[in-house]
Design a protein around this motif. Structure first.
Motif, PDB file in Angstrom:
ATOM      1  N   UNK A  58       0.827  -1.213   0.000  1.00 52.94           N
ATOM      2  CA  UNK A  58       0.000   0.000   0.000  1.00 52.94           C
ATOM      3  C   UNK A  58       0.859   1.259   0.000  1.00 52.94           C
ATOM      4  N   UNK A  59       1.942   1.252   0.756  1.00 51.57           N
ATOM      5  CA  UNK A  59       2.795   2.434   0.811  1.00 51.57           C
ATOM      6  C   UNK A  59       3.589   2.633  -0.479  1.00 51.57           C
ATOM      7  N   UNK A  60       4.064   1.541  -1.088  1.00 47.66           N
ATOM      8  CA  UNK A  60       4.777   1.692  -2.362  1.00 47.66           C
ATOM      9  C   UNK A  60       3.803   2.176  -3.440  1.00 47.66           C
ATOM     10  N   UNK A  61       2.560   1.690  -3.379  1.00 51.70           N
ATOM     11  CA  UNK A  61       1.538   2.183  -4.307  1.00 51.70           C
ATOM     12  C   UNK A  61       1.283   3.667  -4.091  1.00 51.70           C
ATOM     13  N   UNK A  62       1.212   4.079  -2.831  1.00 49.72           N
ATOM     14  CA  UNK A  62       0.978   5.491  -2.512  1.00 49.72           C
ATOM     15  C   UNK A  62       2.114   6.361  -3.031  1.00 49.72           C
ATOM     16  N   UNK A  63       3.341   5.908  -2.825  1.00 48.89           N
ATOM     17  CA  UNK A  63       4.492   6.667  -3.315  1.00 48.89           C
ATOM     18  C   UNK A  63       4.460   6.794  -4.836  1.00 48.89           C
ATOM     19  N   UNK A  64       4.154   5.701  -5.520  1.00 48.89           N
ATOM     20  CA  UNK A  64       4.114   5.711  -6.985  1.00 48.89           C
ATOM     21  C   UNK A  64       2.947   6.537  -7.517  1.00 48.89           C
ATOM     22  N   UNK A  65       1.916   6.693  -6.708  1.00 50.54           N
ATOM     23  CA  UNK A  65       0.729   7.448  -7.126  1.00 50.54           C
ATOM     24  C   UNK A  65       0.844   8.933  -6.824  1.00 50.54           C
ATOM     25  N   UNK A  66       1.730   9.292  -5.908  1.00 44.69           N
ATOM     26  CA  UNK A  66       1.788  10.682  -5.468  1.00 44.69           C
ATOM     27  C   UNK A  66       2.592  11.538  -6.434  1.00 44.69           C
ATOM     28  N   UNK A  67       2.521  12.841  -6.233  1.00 44.92           N
ATOM     29  CA  UNK A  67       3.244  13.787  -7.092  1.00 44.92           C
ATOM     30  C   UNK A  67       3.935  14.816  -6.215  1.00 44.92           C
ATOM     31  N   UNK A 123      -7.275   5.189   0.544  1.00 41.88           N
ATOM     32  CA  UNK A 123      -8.082   3.983   0.822  1.00 41.88           C
ATOM     33  C   UNK A 123      -8.013   2.959  -0.305  1.00 41.88           C
ATOM     34  N   UNK A 124      -7.947   3.442  -1.543  1.00 44.90           N
ATOM     35  CA  UNK A 124      -7.847   2.538  -2.691  1.00 44.90           C
ATOM     36  C   UNK A 124      -6.543   1.757  -2.669  1.00 44.90           C
ATOM     37  N   UNK A 125      -5.426   2.428  -2.359  1.00 43.18           N
ATOM     38  CA  UNK A 125      -4.128   1.764  -2.359  1.00 43.18           C
ATOM     39  C   UNK A 125      -4.014   0.783  -1.193  1.00 43.18           C
ATOM     40  N   UNK A 126      -4.638   1.122  -0.066  1.00 42.11           N
ATOM     41  CA  UNK A 126      -4.638   0.190   1.068  1.00 42.11           C
ATOM     42  C   UNK A 126      -5.435  -1.068   0.721  1.00 42.11           C
ATOM     43  N   UNK A 127      -6.576  -0.875   0.075  1.00 42.83           N
ATOM     44  CA  UNK A 127      -7.384  -2.022  -0.354  1.00 42.83           C
ATOM     45  C   UNK A 127      -6.634  -2.859  -1.384  1.00 42.83           C
ATOM     46  N   UNK A 128      -5.950  -2.178  -2.316  1.00 44.45           N
ATOM     47  CA  UNK A 128      -5.190  -2.880  -3.351  1.00 44.45           C
ATOM     48  C   UNK A 128      -4.041  -3.677  -2.731  1.00 44.45           C
TER      49      UNK A 128
END
Length: 325
Positions: free
Chosen positions: A265-274, A313-318
């Motif tokens: 979830x955290x790696x997804x969040x990092x990759x999704x952020x700007x 919430x989406x990245x945590x679910x993913x």
């Protein structure tokens, strides 16, 4: 999506304070956070998250998993701007330099989005490895290198680049230095060091985050007011679909290297952020022709609120779905 998690995130104090700042700025209120205070809040947050991550990594032990996380994060930061750049050139009328500058922001990271995700994971009772702070640090610089490659390749088409590559300024950027430095200090001092300063970096953390996000809401609202007429549907769409796309790539990468749900979830969040701190500073030096109003509005006023309210919430679910949590 887990709508209960999304609802809990939407009504959490940090998100609501961001919404307050955004609404105040759009309404032209004179509410403001002094620049010196905002900078101090930013320094506190980076120190706290870096030190806590280092202390957790010290307890966890350093090994192959740390190497994998750093390598995967750096690779994501280098590759994602190529994808963002291609999408911008395909769907908008932006020139190569503006597209490259925007792409750099989406390959780098928003440390505040990362902090908000760790707070959401803690509230949801989902554990995550402290070494993810190292992933955040590893994603600050490679995206800038990609953007410069993309921008400078435009010389053949007549788009010239006036700026110089600010490698020293990028590598010694305050956010990078403090985040990495605090992480190393956390590793060196371990659990004993964490216990000695926990009253400073644990209890006040959420309150400081609320005040910082209030200021971010004010800044985002001012950016939106200034550029709303130039924000085309294609650019707006990019600011909304690029985070889930980057997040999906990050989540798949996290799963591939064996991270647990919280880490994915955290790696997804990092990759999704700007990015809206380190990369804008670098772009002003390296690509002065690029329009700050475009890349700051997209990263701060469009993508940041999206991630804060819907994305996390989406990245945590993913992460839970991919890693079996």
């Amino acid at each position: 999506m887990d709508f209960s998690l999304a609802a809990a995130n939407l009504i959490s104090p940090p998100v609501l304070f961001f919404a307050l700042g955004l609404a105040a700025a759009l309404a032209r209120s004179d509410l403001s956070v002094p620049e010196a205070v905002a900078k101090a809040l930013s320094l506190y947050l980076m120190l706290a998250i870096g030190f806590k991550g280092g202390a957790a990594a010290s307890e966890h032990g350093l090994g192959l998993d740390l190497v994998l996380v750093i390598g995967a994060a750096a690779a994501l930061s280098f590759v994602i701007p190529f994808i963002a750049f291609a999408l911008l050139r395909l769907t908008t009328k932006l020139g190569r330099i503006d597209a490259a500058a925007i792409a750099a922001h989406y390959g780098s990271i928003s440390i505040v989005t990362f902090i908000a995700a760790t707070t959401a994971l803690e509230s949801a009772g989902v554990p995550f490895p402290g070494i993810m702070v190292a992933a955040a640090a590893a994603m600050e610089v490679p995206a800038i290198a990609t953007a410069l490659l993309l921008a400078r390749s435009g010389a053949k088409s007549g788009e010239t680049v006036q700026g110089e590559t600010p490698w020293r300024e990028v590598l010694l950027n305050g956010s990078v230095v403090l985040l990495v430095g605090a992480f190393v200090i956390g590793i060196a001092t371990g659990e004993k060091g964490f216990a000695s300063i926990s009253p400073f970096i644990v209890d006040p953390f959420k309150g400081v985050l609320c005040l910082f996000l209030l200021d971010m809401g004010l800044v985002a609202g001012r950016e939106l007011r200034q550029i709303r007429k130039r924000l085309t549907p294609a650019l707006l769409g990019f600011g909304l679909y690029m985070p889930p796309l980057g997040g999906s790539i990050g989540a798949a990468t996290g799963w591939a290297i064996g991270l647990e749900p919280g880490g994915v979830a955290l790696l997804a969040t990092l990759a999704a952020s700007a990015s809206y701190i380190a990369v804008p500073a670098a772009m002003r030096l390296a690509l002065p022709e690029a329009k700050p109003s475009l890349y700051l509005t997209l990263s701060l006023a469009i993508t940041f609120p999206f991630n804060l309210t819907v994305g996390i919430p989406l990245y945590i679910k993913l992460g839970g779905w991919l890693a079996g949590g």
